[in-house]
Design an enzyme around this catalytic site. Structure first.
Site, PDB file in Angstrom:
ATOM      1  N   ASP A  68       2.633 -40.988 -18.053  1.00  0.00           N
ATOM      2  CA  ASP A  68       3.694 -41.832 -17.470  1.00  0.00           C
ATOM      3  C   ASP A  68       3.481 -41.947 -15.961  1.00  0.00           C
ATOM      4  OD1 ASP A  68       5.475 -39.605 -16.018  1.00  0.00           O
ATOM      5  OD2 ASP A  68       4.742 -38.809 -17.909  1.00  0.00           O
TER       6      ASP A  68
ATOM      7  N   ASP B 146       5.865 -41.172 -13.787  1.00  0.00           N
ATOM      8  CA  ASP B 146       7.021 -40.449 -13.266  1.00  0.00           C
ATOM      9  C   ASP B 146       8.155 -41.463 -13.018  1.00  0.00           C
ATOM     10  OD1 ASP B 146       8.107 -37.907 -12.733  1.00  0.00           O
ATOM     11  OD2 ASP B 146       7.933 -38.247 -10.592  1.00  0.00           O
TER      12      ASP B 146
HETATM   13  N1  LIG Z   1       6.574 -37.165 -14.934  1.00  0.00           N
HETATM   14  C1  LIG Z   1       6.392 -35.899 -15.279  1.00  0.00           C
HETATM   15  N2  LIG Z   1       6.879 -34.888 -14.512  1.00  0.00           N
HETATM   16  C2  LIG Z   1       6.683 -33.599 -14.862  1.00  0.00           C
HETATM   17  N3  LIG Z   1       6.040 -33.223 -15.974  1.00  0.00           N
HETATM   18  C3  LIG Z   1       5.546 -34.186 -16.761  1.00  0.00           C
HETATM   19  N4  LIG Z   1       4.851 -34.103 -17.911  1.00  0.00           N
HETATM   20  C4  LIG Z   1       4.595 -35.361 -18.316  1.00  0.00           C
HETATM   21  N5  LIG Z   1       5.102 -36.253 -17.448  1.00  0.00           N
HETATM   22  C5  LIG Z   1       5.691 -35.539 -16.463  1.00  0.00           C
END
Ligand SMILES: Nc1ncnc2[nH]cnc12
Ligand SMILES: CSC[C@H]1O[C@H](OP(=O)(O)O)[C@H](O)[C@@H]1O
Length: 291
Positions: free
Chosen positions: A209, A211
């Site tokens: 992703d 974030d």
């Molecule tokens: N955006 C994110 N922040 C922290 N841990 C994660 N693991 C997968 N995506 C994450």
């Protein structure tokens, strides 16, 4: 040359590895309590392998409740000589889209609720962490990713937050300003403990992703992470087997001298050492404490 025992730590979405010969789950007892799960022992391409799912099968442990010390101690007790760790992560850079495997080379540790050292009162030690990742393992990962046609990047900084909540927008923007590449909740603690246990460590961080900083992408949710993890599952399997084939059953010492790092790390005078802690560290530091 010395024999290799390759440890694999699986993260979110990676609770098993298939294709091992003589695969058997076995309980390993440690002085630090129970590891996240039994360890899976087996062999692939002539390489002895030991796999551990970081959160336990069924994803039971949170990033803060994982017993990282028991996990690394269990691996050391199992004879593991090198650790390849797999983690799901968010991307903090436009050019690292979901699906990219980042072979990180640096960490920033923002955790505050977990045990991040085997040492303590009565046995004080300070290991160097300037270069937390073994370059030989990272090169093997890079070659494996190239051979398997997996989109990847060599190098990058992983910021490790405590979690379990994802970051606020202000935090995510701050970490981008710090130049971080990816964000997760687990790997920095493991890297520190692996170093104390004199086990070379490398991490492949699988981007799931963006974030919450990216204006054109949805903010991270568990649903989105799981969807991308499913899409990446085949690549995760491929990189593990390809890296085992590349590394092979025999090993040379890490170019960083990780296997002897405790020779110059322990501060406490022999007559001031806590015998209980010394006994507890029989696996992790027995090499230097038994002298
Ligand atoms: N955006 C994110 N922040 C922290 N841990 C994660 N693991 C997968 N995506 C994450
Ligand atoms: C499921 S999203 C958050 C979760 O995913 C990552 O886990 P891991 O590092 O074990 O693959 C992240 O660190 C969080 O624990």
């Amino acid at each position: 040359m010395a024999k290799r025992v390759l440890g694999i730590i699986g993260g979110s979405g990676v609770y098993d590895i298939d294709g091992l010969e003589w695969a058997e789950w076995q309980r390993v007892v440690t002085p630090f309590g129970a590891p996240s799960d039994e360890l899976l022992f087996g062999r692939y391409a002539g390489v002895d392998m030991v796999f551990l799912p970081r959160h336990g099968r069924g994803h039971v442990q949170t990033p803060s409740t994982i017993n990282y010390r028991a996990n690394i101690d269990a691996m050391k007790r199992a004879g593991v000589t090198d650790i390849i760790s797999i983690s799901a992560c968010g991307s903090l850079k436009e050019e690292l889209p979901p699906g990219t495997f980042v072979i990180v080379d640096q960490f920033i540790d923002r955790t505050f609720l977990r045990q991040n050292t085997f040492f303590g009162p009565g046995l004080v030690a300070h290991v160097p962490m300037a270069h937390p990742v073994c370059p030989a393992l990272a090169t093997a990962l890079e070659e494996a990713a190239t051979a398997e046609n997996i989109r990847h990047a060599r190098g990058g900084t992983y910021i490790c937050i405590e979690g379990p909540q994802f970051s606020t927008l202000a935090e995510s923007r701050l970490y981008r300003q710090w130049g971080c590449s990816v964000i997760g909740m687990t790997a920095a603690t493991e890297a520190k403990l692996a170093r104390e246990a004199e086990i070379p460590y490398a991490l492949v961080a699988m981007v799931t992703d963006y974030d919450c900083w990216h204006p054109d992408h949805e903010h991270v949710t568990v649903d989105a992470v799981i969807k991308v993890l499913h899409e990446n599952a085949a690549n995760a399997r491929k990189i593990v087997t390809a890296v085992a084939e590349r590394l092979g059953p025999e090993r040379k010492p890490s170019p960083l001298g990780v296997e002897t790092v405790l020779d110059v790390a322990i501060m406490t005078a022999p007559d001031k050492r806590d015998p209980n802690l010394v006994a507890k560290l029989d696996a992790v530091a027995g090499r230097v404490l038994k002298k």
